[in-house]
Every structure is written in C-alpha cells, then in structure tokens.
Enzyme design. Structure first.
Site, short mmCIF file in Angstrom:
data_model
loop_
_atom_site.label_atom_id
_atom_site.label_comp_id
_atom_site.label_asym_id
_atom_site.label_seq_id
_atom_site.Cartn_x
_atom_site.Cartn_y
_atom_site.Cartn_z
N ARG A 1 45.68 42.34 31.02
CA ARG A 1 45.33 40.94 31.28
C ARG A 1 45.49 40.58 32.75
O ARG A 1 45.96 39.48 33.11
CB ARG A 1 46.17 39.97 30.42
N SER B 1 45.28 33.97 22.09
CA SER B 1 46.70 34.36 22.12
C SER B 1 47.39 33.76 23.34
O SER B 1 46.83 33.74 24.43
CB SER B 1 46.83 35.88 22.19
N GLU C 1 49.67 34.69 28.75
CA GLU C 1 48.47 35.29 29.35
C GLU C 1 47.46 34.23 29.76
O GLU C 1 46.37 34.56 30.21
CB GLU C 1 47.87 36.35 28.41
C1 LIG Z 1 39.64 31.59 19.80
C2 LIG Z 1 39.95 32.41 21.04
C3 LIG Z 1 40.07 33.79 20.93
C4 LIG Z 1 40.37 34.56 22.06
N1 LIG Z 1 40.50 35.91 21.93
C5 LIG Z 1 40.78 36.66 23.02
C6 LIG Z 1 40.92 38.09 22.89
O1 LIG Z 1 40.78 38.67 21.82
N2 LIG Z 1 41.21 38.78 24.01
C7 LIG Z 1 41.36 38.19 25.24
O2 LIG Z 1 41.61 38.90 26.24
N3 LIG Z 1 41.23 36.85 25.38
C8 LIG Z 1 40.95 36.08 24.31
N4 LIG Z 1 40.82 34.72 24.45
C9 LIG Z 1 41.06 34.09 25.77
C10 LIG Z 1 39.80 33.84 26.63
O3 LIG Z 1 38.66 33.64 25.81
C11 LIG Z 1 39.51 34.98 27.61
O4 LIG Z 1 40.59 35.14 28.51
C12 LIG Z 1 38.20 34.73 28.41
O5 LIG Z 1 37.82 35.92 29.03
C13 LIG Z 1 38.33 33.62 29.46
O6 LIG Z 1 37.06 33.37 30.01
P1 LIG Z 1 36.64 31.90 30.49
O7 LIG Z 1 35.26 31.97 31.05
O8 LIG Z 1 36.84 30.92 29.40
O9 LIG Z 1 37.68 31.68 31.65
P2 LIG Z 1 38.46 30.34 31.99
O10 LIG Z 1 39.38 30.01 30.87
O11 LIG Z 1 37.53 29.29 32.42
O12 LIG Z 1 39.33 30.82 33.24
C14 LIG Z 1 40.39 31.74 33.08
C15 LIG Z 1 40.86 32.18 34.47
O13 LIG Z 1 39.82 32.95 35.08
C16 LIG Z 1 39.44 32.38 36.33
N5 LIG Z 1 37.98 32.56 36.41
C17 LIG Z 1 37.08 32.28 35.44
N6 LIG Z 1 35.84 32.62 35.83
C18 LIG Z 1 35.96 33.13 37.09
C19 LIG Z 1 35.04 33.65 38.05
N7 LIG Z 1 33.72 33.76 37.78
N8 LIG Z 1 35.52 34.06 39.24
C20 LIG Z 1 36.85 33.99 39.53
N9 LIG Z 1 37.77 33.51 38.67
C21 LIG Z 1 37.32 33.09 37.45
C22 LIG Z 1 39.85 30.91 36.26
O14 LIG Z 1 40.09 30.37 37.54
C23 LIG Z 1 41.13 31.01 35.42
O15 LIG Z 1 42.22 31.35 36.25
C24 LIG Z 1 40.52 33.93 23.33
C25 LIG Z 1 40.39 32.52 23.43
C26 LIG Z 1 40.09 31.78 22.29
C27 LIG Z 1 39.95 30.28 22.43
#
Ligand SMILES: Cc1cc2nc3c(=O)[nH]c(=O)nc-3n(C[C@H](O)[C@H](O)[C@H](O)COP(=O)(O)OP(=O)(O)OC[C@H]3O[C@@H](n4cnc5c(N)ncnc54)[C@H](O)[C@@H]3O)c2cc1C
Length: 294
Positions: free
Chosen positions: A173, A220, A290
């Site tokens: 992560r 998580s 995380e």
């Molecule tokens: C129901 C559910 C299930 C999930 N299951 C998992 C799982 O199985 N495994 C897992 O690893 N995660 C899981 N997640 C967590 C999450 O979906 C992941 O971490 C996902 O990859 C985050 O992407 P996001 O675009 O929503 O990022 P955001 O939440 O918008 O941002 C997360 C971080 O990334 C940074 N960021 C985002 N995009 C960029 C970019 N283009 N450039 C630079 N920095 C950036 C942001 O500044 C922030 O610090 C889950 C979440 C939910 C709600």
C-alpha cells in the site's frame, strides 16, 4: 481567488466553490472546499498545476475519493479532482497504455471483455487507476505493481515525467508517490491474452457476501500485518458493530468502518483511534491505517 480567473481565462476546465468532501468521497464525510478544480484535459492540468506550484497555493489531488478521510473543517485551498477527466486505453503488442483516470472496476471488466491481461483483482476496488498506483492497491495476493511497466506523472514544474516500475518504490500500500509531489496521468501495463470474466464474476459475488458494499466506506481501514489479518484483531477486541456517533465498525467485515448516515470525519477518526489504542494496549499489536487522512 486568482486561480479561478486563471482557469476561466485560459479555459482549463471548470471550478466549483461549493463542493465538499462529503460529496467527493465514498465515505461521505468532510468539510467544504474553497475551490474544486475539474481539469478539462492533460495540457490544462499541466498549466493549472504549474500555476498552483508557482504561486505556492495549497492543494490536494483527489481521484474517486475512495481512500480519503478529510477533516470536517473548511479546506482553504484547491482540490484537483480528476474524476471528470476523459479516459481510455491503447493496446500495443504486449502492453496497454491506460489513462490514470480510468475507473479501476471498469478497467477490469473492459479488459476481461477483450480477454486482455488479468487485472481481475481490481474488479472490486472503486478508485481510479492513479489512486491504485499511489497506494499500490491490491487484493487476492495481487497488486497493481505486479502489472506495471512505467508510470507518467506531471511534476511540480508542470512537465511530464516517465518513471519505470523499478524506480516507483512499490511496497505494501505504498509507492514513490507518497514521497514526491506530482499527479499521475498515465500507466503502462504488461498484458497477456487471458480469460478472466468468470474469475471477476466469482470474486464480485464473494465481495458482496463478505464486504458491506451497500454502505458508505473507504474499504479496509488498517493494513494487515504478516501474522494476523486486521479484521481478526478488531474482532478480538469485540468491536464488531461498535459505534461512535454514526460511524460503525461493520458487522459484516470488521476492518471496514461504515458511515450509517450522518457520521462526521471526527466520528470516524475517533473510532480509528479507539481501535488503534485498544489493539496496542490490550493485544500489543500496532495497527497502521492504509487510508489518506487530510
Ligand atoms: C468498498 C471499497 C473496497 C475497497 N477495496 C480495496 C481493496 O480490495 N484493495 C485496496 O488496495 N483498496 C481498496 N479500497 C480502497 C480504494 O478504493 C483504493 O485505495 C483506490 O485505489 C483509491 O483510488 P481513488 O482514485 O479513489 O483515490 P483517492 O481516494 O481519491 O486518493 C487516495 C490517495 O491517492 C492520491 N491520488 C489519487 N489519484 C492520484 C493521482 N492521479 N496522482 C497522484 N496522487 C493521486 C490522493 O492524493 C490520495 O492521497 C476499497 C475502497 C472501498 C470504498
């Protein structure tokens, strides 16, 4: 704010002054934002980011907001929101070049339709690809780093840089993007011809049975340690279903905290801190979250 005039004058996308993190995150918590910027395309994002850095403005990069818990207080800065940017992928011989704004669930299913690559682990992760790279998202013993060849990002001068996987410092992560400023815009992935639709459907059913997908959450909360999964730690503390305000430990999956309706970020944080403290004091286990806390 001069940034708003700059975006409008240069036609770099749209700006909104009444958005809040409540609307932009999957947990549905967080305060109002001074300025939310939705870039039109990558050249616009380059110009706007360069302006933000040159003028030393406070900013935060947001993808789909599925891993972010923002404070309930007003955010006095610019949120660069990437989720309205156009996205696509281009197939090359053994690789695909994918926009970092591609929603990862769609990507998993779109590739499965073409029997390209096995990104089935992304099938239940509701973020954009850039967010998955930032955190090296993963599931089912796989993660995005396993498939990456190189990543393109906009640096603080507004220029596009390419870094190979070897320099991305991927860990559990984690990635180099936790340590350097920049906006990930494109990812090159290795692919092979492989059928994954069945696997995706099976995992979707499995997630529906084991995770509270009907509720607002961030997935998580705590990283797993090598000895014991975090959900078992929370369970051992008898916190299944435990609530602070409208924030609750999910009864279905104890490593998920859900918003029952009107939870504040403060409720969620209090619950996180309570679990961390009890785990340390009662079990001698240090949990670390995380999610991104802003
Ligand atoms: C129901 C559910 C299930 C999930 N299951 C998992 C799982 O199985 N495994 C897992 O690893 N995660 C899981 N997640 C967590 C999450 O979906 C992941 O971490 C996902 O990859 C985050 O992407 P996001 O675009 O929503 O990022 P955001 O939440 O918008 O941002 C997360 C971080 O990334 C940074 N960021 C985002 N995009 C960029 C970019 N283009 N450039 C630079 N920095 C950036 C942001 O500044 C922030 O610090 C889950 C979440 C939910 C709600």
């Amino acid at each position: 704010m001069n940034f708003i005039h700059f975006v409008v004058e240069q036609d770099l996308g749209s700006v909104e002054s009444r958005c809040s993190f409540k609307e932009l995150t999957t947990i549905g918590c967080g305060g109002e934002i001074e300025c939310t910027y939705f870039p039109k395309d990558i050249p616009s994002l380059q110009k706007a980011y360069n302006y933000i850095k040159l003028h030393n403005l406070r900013y935060f990069v947001l993808g789909n907001g599925s891993n972010v818990l923002a404070s309930d207080h007003f955010y006095p800065g610019i949120v660069i929101c990437l989720k309205r940017l156009p996205y696509s992928y281009e197939k090359k011989e053994n690789t695909i070049v994918v926009s970092a704004f591609y929603p990862t669930i769609h990507l998993a299913y779109d590739l499965a339709k073409e029997e390209l690559g096995d990104l089935s682990f992304l099938g239940g992760i509701p973020g954009l690809l850039g967010g998955a790279v930032y955190n090296n998202s993963g599931a089912y013993q796989d993660n995005i780093a396993n498939h990456i060849i190189e990543v393109k990002y906009i640096d603080t001068a507004g220029n596009i840089q390419t870094i190979p996987k070897e320099l991305c410092a991927f860990g559990y992560r984690s990635s180099i993007f936790h340590y350097i400023e920049g906006i990930i815009i494109e990812v090159t992935l290795e692919i092979e011809r492989i059928a994954t639709k069945e696997k995706l459907d099976k995992r979707k059913k499995q997630r529906q049975l084991t995770q509270p997908l009907e509720a607002k959450s961030m997935g998580s909360i705590f990283k797993n340690n090598p000895l014991i999964p975090s959900w078992k730690i929370v369970d051992a503390l008898h916190l299944r279903g435990f609530k602070i305000g409208d924030a609750a430990v999910s009864a279905k999956h104890t490593n998920f905290i859900i918003n029952l309706g009107n939870a504040t970020s403060n409720d969620i944080l209090s619950l996180i801190h309570l679990i961390e403290t009890r785990s340390r004091l009662e079990l001698g286990i240090i949990l670390s979250s995380e999610i991104t806390i802003l």
